[in-house]
Scaffold this active site. Structure first.
Site, PDB file in Angstrom:
ATOM      1  N   HIS A  84      -2.087   1.052  -9.567  1.00  0.00           N
ATOM      2  CA  HIS A  84      -2.692   0.063  -8.654  1.00  0.00           C
ATOM      3  C   HIS A  84      -3.413  -1.045  -9.440  1.00  0.00           C
ATOM      4  CE1 HIS A  84      -4.395  -0.525  -4.342  1.00  0.00           C
ATOM      5  NE2 HIS A  84      -4.311  -1.678  -4.974  1.00  0.00           N
TER       6      HIS A  84
ATOM      7  N   ARG B 263       0.861  -1.187   0.000  1.00  0.00           N
ATOM      8  CA  ARG B 263       0.000   0.000   0.000  1.00  0.00           C
ATOM      9  C   ARG B 263       0.899   1.240   0.000  1.00  0.00           C
ATOM     10  NH1 ARG B 263      -3.733  -2.651  -1.587  1.00  0.00           N
ATOM     11  NH2 ARG B 263      -5.691  -3.047  -0.529  1.00  0.00           N
TER      12      ARG B 263
HETATM   13  P1  NAP Z   1      -1.586 -11.853   4.188  1.00  0.00           P
HETATM   14  O1  NAP Z   1      -1.785 -13.243   3.675  1.00  0.00           O
HETATM   15  O2  NAP Z   1      -2.392 -11.396   5.343  1.00  0.00           O
HETATM   16  O3  NAP Z   1      -0.031 -11.742   4.546  1.00  0.00           O
HETATM   17  C1  NAP Z   1       0.505 -10.666   5.223  1.00  0.00           C
HETATM   18  C2  NAP Z   1       1.953 -10.971   5.568  1.00  0.00           C
HETATM   19  O4  NAP Z   1       2.544  -9.810   6.165  1.00  0.00           O
HETATM   20  C3  NAP Z   1       2.088 -12.107   6.604  1.00  0.00           C
HETATM   21  O5  NAP Z   1       3.198 -12.902   6.299  1.00  0.00           O
HETATM   22  C4  NAP Z   1       2.305 -11.340   7.910  1.00  0.00           C
HETATM   23  O6  NAP Z   1       3.063 -12.055   8.865  1.00  0.00           O
HETATM   24  C5  NAP Z   1       3.124 -10.177   7.413  1.00  0.00           C
HETATM   25  N1  NAP Z   1       3.027  -9.050   8.345  1.00  0.00           N
HETATM   26  C6  NAP Z   1       1.951  -8.287   8.649  1.00  0.00           C
HETATM   27  N2  NAP Z   1       2.283  -7.335   9.547  1.00  0.00           N
HETATM   28  C7  NAP Z   1       3.592  -7.511   9.810  1.00  0.00           C
HETATM   29  C8  NAP Z   1       4.510  -6.870  10.665  1.00  0.00           C
HETATM   30  N3  NAP Z   1       4.144  -5.813  11.431  1.00  0.00           N
HETATM   31  N4  NAP Z   1       5.764  -7.316  10.709  1.00  0.00           N
HETATM   32  C9  NAP Z   1       6.145  -8.375   9.959  1.00  0.00           C
HETATM   33  N5  NAP Z   1       5.325  -9.044   9.132  1.00  0.00           N
HETATM   34  C10 NAP Z   1       4.068  -8.606   9.053  1.00  0.00           C
HETATM   35  O7  NAP Z   1      -1.799 -10.784   3.036  1.00  0.00           O
HETATM   36  P2  NAP Z   1      -1.671 -10.995   1.445  1.00  0.00           P
HETATM   37  O8  NAP Z   1      -2.894 -11.628   0.911  1.00  0.00           O
HETATM   38  O9  NAP Z   1      -0.368 -11.649   1.162  1.00  0.00           O
HETATM   39  O10 NAP Z   1      -1.676  -9.480   0.951  1.00  0.00           O
HETATM   40  C11 NAP Z   1      -0.691  -8.557   1.374  1.00  0.00           C
HETATM   41  C12 NAP Z   1      -1.057  -7.159   0.951  1.00  0.00           C
HETATM   42  O11 NAP Z   1      -0.873  -6.994  -0.452  1.00  0.00           O
HETATM   43  C13 NAP Z   1      -2.508  -6.751   1.138  1.00  0.00           C
HETATM   44  O12 NAP Z   1      -2.789  -6.408   2.489  1.00  0.00           O
HETATM   45  C14 NAP Z   1      -2.631  -5.553   0.226  1.00  0.00           C
HETATM   46  O13 NAP Z   1      -2.286  -4.372   0.920  1.00  0.00           O
HETATM   47  C15 NAP Z   1      -1.579  -5.836  -0.844  1.00  0.00           C
HETATM   48  N6  NAP Z   1      -2.201  -6.067  -2.165  1.00  0.00           N
HETATM   49  C16 NAP Z   1      -1.897  -5.234  -3.179  1.00  0.00           C
HETATM   50  C17 NAP Z   1      -2.440  -5.441  -4.421  1.00  0.00           C
HETATM   51  C18 NAP Z   1      -2.096  -4.573  -5.596  1.00  0.00           C
HETATM   52  O14 NAP Z   1      -2.744  -4.677  -6.632  1.00  0.00           O
HETATM   53  N7  NAP Z   1      -1.096  -3.743  -5.497  1.00  0.00           N
HETATM   54  C19 NAP Z   1      -3.325  -6.502  -4.621  1.00  0.00           C
HETATM   55  C20 NAP Z   1      -3.615  -7.334  -3.577  1.00  0.00           C
HETATM   56  C21 NAP Z   1      -3.050  -7.113  -2.329  1.00  0.00           C
HETATM   57  P3  NAP Z   1       2.496 -13.434   9.519  1.00  0.00           P
HETATM   58  O15 NAP Z   1       2.590 -14.457   8.394  1.00  0.00           O
HETATM   59  O16 NAP Z   1       3.430 -13.745  10.617  1.00  0.00           O
HETATM   60  O17 NAP Z   1       1.088 -13.160   9.935  1.00  0.00           O
HETATM   61  C1  GLV Z   2      -5.877  -4.647  -4.115  1.00  0.00           C
HETATM   62  O1  GLV Z   2      -5.089  -3.806  -3.847  1.00  0.00           O
HETATM   63  C2  GLV Z   2      -6.369  -5.566  -3.132  1.00  0.00           C
HETATM   64  O2  GLV Z   2      -6.176  -5.337  -1.930  1.00  0.00           O
HETATM   65  O3  GLV Z   2      -6.992  -6.569  -3.549  1.00  0.00           O
END
Ligand code: NAP
Ligand code: GLV
Length: 308
Positions: free
Chosen positions: A271, A223
């Site tokens: 994005h 983000r």
């Molecule tokens: P997720 O499965 O919830 O994974 C989040 C990861 O971040 C986990 O490994 C978590 O650790 C780690 N984490 C969170 N807070 C932390 C901290 N303070 N210190 C260290 N590690 C931390 O989320 P996801 O599905 O992979 O998605 C991640 C993010 O990608 C979303 O929240 C969104 O903001 C972004 N995103 C962007 C797009 C785009 O188009 N640009 C699209 C989709 C998502 P643990 O494993 O220990 O819990």
């Molecule tokens: C896109 O940024 C998502 O969070 O799916």
């Protein structure tokens, strides 16, 4: 037991068709909040939390259309309502594509070659092999692990950092403050796939850039608010960093006069790294409703204590 979807008409048409294929017949589907009895709404799918969320007194699950849920004000969501983020194959596949493309582009100096092209400069740049290039991922969740999986066959040296300690074959898994410092100091290409929380806001700043290997680069797909934009510009202009691929900014859309637009060593996209795909998202939501009805764990359930 209605599923109410809050989205624009074009998206609604695609989702209506997709839900038509997978949603059980006994769960009515609506795209029109005005025509539905609020007491019937048990499930709500939306990118943002509706202002009038309190009218859905029997709401059980708030589904986020996106993978990230930082746009949901937790304090306004009744404590008995579960918040579920989007975990679906389309988002995962698109993020794998975007990050693999970005890493290869940075590895093969394409941003620099574009700069050379603009100057009609025919000049090869020394090229390390993938085994000599260290790629680090902040966040080892659904998306962080998926992109590492997609990068593995190229032969990069791969690391990742998460809150909890993990063990993933072929990946140096780090956690905690020491792990963070190690990941930052050893990432030639750093990818941010962390959720936006109080702890990760402003995390990537001048201090981080001063600790990264000289000439390293960044792929920012978490983000926008996680990145101090001015520090990135300073690090690029001082040649501490060599290039950046930026998909998320603060604010969005980025104002037309923002220096990111014209910086020769920033590749900027609006994005679009991942976009929720109706067919697979409808399957994910329907599957979670089935799980809920059968008393099983929900996929993507947000932990309100961690805010992700
Ligand atoms: P997720 O499965 O919830 O994974 C989040 C990861 O971040 C986990 O490994 C978590 O650790 C780690 N984490 C969170 N807070 C932390 C901290 N303070 N210190 C260290 N590690 C931390 O989320 P996801 O599905 O992979 O998605 C991640 C993010 O990608 C979303 O929240 C969104 O903001 C972004 N995103 C962007 C797009 C785009 O188009 N640009 C699209 C989709 C998502 P643990 O494993 O220990 O819990
Ligand atoms: C896109 O940024 C998502 O969070 O799916």
């Amino acid at each position: 037991m209605t599923l109410l979807c809050n989205m624009d008409p074009a998206r609604a048409a695609a989702f209506a068709e997709a839900f038509g294929r997978v949603l059980p017949d006994d769960i009515p589907l609506s795209f029109d909040a005005a025509s539905v009895d609020p007491d019937d709404v048990r499930y709500l799918l939306s990118w943002l939390m509706p202002e009038d969320i309190d009218r859905y007194t029997n709401l059980e699950i708030m589904f986020s259309t996106g993978a990230g849920i930082d746009q949901f004000p937790f304090d306004r969501l009744p404590s008995n309502v579960k918040l579920v983020r989007m975990v679906e194959d389309g988002i995962i596949r698109m993020m794998q594509e975007y990050v693999a493309l970005s890493v290869l582009m940075l590895h093969r100096n394409f941003i620099h070659y574009k700069e050379h092209q603009n100057k009609a400069l025919w000049q090869p740049i020394p090229q390390p092999q993938t085994a000599e290039r260290r790629v680090g991922v902040l966040g080892l969740g659904v998306l962080g692990q998926a992109v590492l999986d997609r990068l593995a066959p190229f032969g990069f040296e791969l690391s990742g950092w998460s809150r909890s300690a993990k063990s993933i074959p072929g990946i140096t898994c780090l956690s905690g403050n020491d792990g963070f410092a190690q990941l930052i100091a050893t990432s030639d290409i750093l990818i941010c796939l962390l959720p936006l929380t109080e702890e990760t806001a402003g995390l990537i700043d001048a201090r981080i850039f001063s600790q990264m290997p000289k000439g390293a680069s960044l792929v920012q797909v978490g983000r926008g608010a996680q990145l101090d934009h001015q520090s990135l510009l300073d690090a690029l202009d001082q040649d501490r960093l060599s290039a950046a691929v930026i998909d998320v900014t603060e604010p969005e859309p980025l104002p037309a006069d923002h220096p990111f637009w014209s910086h020769p060593r920033i590749m900027l996209t609006p994005h679009i790294a991942s976009v929720t795909q109706p067919s697979t998202a409808a399957m994910a939501v329907s599957d979670n409703i089935r799980r809920h009805l059968q008393g099983q764990d929900l996929i993507g359930l947000v932990d309100r204590n961690r805010n992700y």
